[in-house]
Design a protein around this motif. Structure first.
Motif, short mmCIF file in Angstrom:
data_model
loop_
_atom_site.label_atom_id
_atom_site.label_comp_id
_atom_site.label_asym_id
_atom_site.label_seq_id
_atom_site.Cartn_x
_atom_site.Cartn_y
_atom_site.Cartn_z
N LEU A 128 0.89 -1.16 0.00
CA LEU A 128 0.00 0.00 0.00
C LEU A 128 0.93 1.22 0.00
CD1 LEU A 128 -2.65 -1.12 2.68
CD2 LEU A 128 -2.49 -1.72 0.24
N ASP A 131 1.74 3.87 2.76
CA ASP A 131 2.68 3.59 3.84
C ASP A 131 4.07 3.56 3.23
OD1 ASP A 131 0.96 3.37 6.04
OD2 ASP A 131 0.47 1.30 5.59
N TYR A 170 -6.73 0.94 12.05
CA TYR A 170 -5.96 -0.17 11.49
C TYR A 170 -6.64 -1.52 11.64
CZ TYR A 170 -2.13 3.19 11.65
OH TYR A 170 -1.34 4.29 11.45
N GLY A 171 -6.08 -2.50 10.92
CA GLY A 171 -6.33 -3.90 11.22
C GLY A 171 -5.41 -4.25 12.39
N GLU A 190 -10.54 -5.77 11.90
CA GLU A 190 -10.37 -4.54 11.13
C GLU A 190 -10.99 -3.36 11.88
OE1 GLU A 190 -8.53 -4.05 8.57
OE2 GLU A 190 -9.19 -2.08 7.90
N LYS A 191 -10.19 -2.35 12.09
CA LYS A 191 -10.60 -1.07 12.68
C LYS A 191 -11.47 -1.23 13.94
CE LYS A 191 -9.77 1.58 8.55
NZ LYS A 191 -9.43 0.61 7.54
N ILE A 203 -1.64 -3.60 11.72
CA ILE A 203 -1.12 -4.02 10.41
C ILE A 203 -0.80 -2.78 9.61
CG2 ILE A 203 -1.68 -5.27 8.29
CD1 ILE A 203 -3.82 -6.81 9.97
N GLN A 229 -12.88 -6.69 3.30
CA GLN A 229 -11.63 -6.41 3.99
C GLN A 229 -10.64 -7.57 3.85
OE1 GLN A 229 -10.94 -3.57 5.16
NE2 GLN A 229 -12.91 -2.58 5.53
N THR A 231 -8.32 -8.04 5.88
CA THR A 231 -8.15 -8.52 7.25
C THR A 231 -9.11 -9.69 7.55
OG1 THR A 231 -7.59 -6.26 7.86
CG2 THR A 231 -8.07 -7.75 9.67
C1 G1P Z 1 -5.83 -0.71 5.27
C2 G1P Z 1 -6.17 -2.05 5.91
C3 G1P Z 1 -5.82 -2.03 7.40
C4 G1P Z 1 -4.37 -1.65 7.59
C5 G1P Z 1 -4.08 -0.31 6.87
C6 G1P Z 1 -2.60 0.00 6.88
O1 G1P Z 1 -6.70 0.26 5.80
O2 G1P Z 1 -7.55 -2.33 5.72
O3 G1P Z 1 -6.04 -3.32 7.96
O4 G1P Z 1 -4.10 -1.54 8.97
O5 G1P Z 1 -4.48 -0.35 5.49
O6 G1P Z 1 -2.31 1.25 6.33
P1 G1P Z 1 -6.91 1.72 5.13
O7 G1P Z 1 -5.73 2.55 5.56
O8 G1P Z 1 -6.98 1.50 3.66
O9 G1P Z 1 -8.19 2.24 5.71
#
Ligand code: G1P
Length: 276
Positions: A128, A131, A170-171, A190-191, A203, A229, A231
């Motif tokens: 992703l 990050d 986060y997850g 998740e969240k 995560i 999700q 997760t």
């Molecule tokens: C996603 C994932 C989440 C993770 C996060 C990390 O969430 O669903 O589990 O902790 O990325 O950046 P988002 O940031 O897309 O809401």
């Protein structure tokens, strides 16, 4: 050896409007390099030279970035600016880049499932790009995870301790500590609300997934925020004892938020470019 890495890059980047009105958020530069290029370089360092992008409308700049710009290169050939293109030329020469469009934004799990046709039946990385992960002391985060995959042959998520006030973003995992920041995951949520979170290990956006995740995702109903999700799909693998969580070495910047983006910019300017 993991050869492929998936980059879900279809999201809108609303937190960065108006900058992201007509430009993909993944192309925002940290100093002079787009976020997505940092992610691709990290994947390639881990041996994942086959980069698969799950894109959406308005994301063509990403495909163009990983292709030759003939006019530009012709224009600056032989000038002192040529060296500025070295890093991206190197990436383009080493990699292959494939794309598929996610037509509807139905969640990260759905984005990953959309990438199935580009990945096929083999283990793969997921980055992703929001990050940004840097490790100036040694191998990058995905390379560290690829090494663990060689030992354990199961899905791996990167985790980081976060303060209670951040946990709901986060997850979050719960698991049995094994060694050196490694956990066998038995539960993931998740969240969650901070009060219900199984731990403070969140995560972050680096995964290694085994390909059975696609069949699981096909059966995964929408979860938090009404989205499919990853997760939740990983939770099914965790039940079978097949998910590890890894507290990685290095730093992670949340470039999906303005403070994290500014922090990353300052860090790269000082530490990578060596400027005061
Ligand atoms: C996603 C994932 C989440 C993770 C996060 C990390 O969430 O669903 O589990 O902790 O990325 O950046 P988002 O940031 O897309 O809401």
């Amino acid at each position: 050896m993991i050869r492929k890495c998936l980059f879900p890059v279809a999201g809108y980047g609303t937190r960065f409007l108006p900058a992201t009105k007509s430009m993909p958020k993944e192309m925002l530069p940290v100093v002079n390099k787009p976020l997505v290029q940092y992610g691709v370089e990290e994947a390639m360092e881990a041996g994942m030279t086959n980069c698969a992008f799950v894109t959406g409308r308005g994301k063509r700049a990403i495909a163009d970035h990983f292709d030759i710009s003939y006019e530009l290169e012709h224009q600056i050939a032989g000038s002192n600016k040529e060296s500025l293109l070295t890093s991206i030329r190197d990436v383009i020469d080493r990699g292959t880049f494939t794309m598929v469009r996610q037509r509807e934004m139905l969640g990260l799990g759905h984005a990953i499932l959309t990438g199935e046709s580009l990945i096929g039946p083999e283990a793969f990385g997921v980055v992703l790009s929001d990050d940004l992960c840097l490790n100036e002391e040694g191998p990058g985060v995905l390379a560290q995870m690829a090494e663990l995959y060689r030992q354990f042959r199961c899905s791996i998520v990167a985790v980081q301790e976060v303060p209670e006030s951040e946990i709901h973003k986060y997850g979050v995992i719960a698991g049995e500590a094994m060694k050196d920041g490694l956990y066998r995951v038995d539960r993931m949520v998740e969240k969650p609300d901070a009060a219900d979170a199984p731990s403070n290990l969140a995560i972050i956006g680096r995964y290694i997934l085994t390909p059975d995740i696609f069949d699981i995702l096909r059966e995964t109903p929408p979860g938090a925020n009404g989205e499919v999700q990853i997760t939740d799909a990983l939770q099914a693998q965790a039940r079978a004892g097949c998910v590890m969580a890894y507290r990685f070495k290095g730093q992670r910047f949340d470039c999906g938020s303005i403070p994290g983006f500014v922090e990353a910019t300052n860090h790269v300017y000082h530490h990578v470019y060596g400027r005061d």
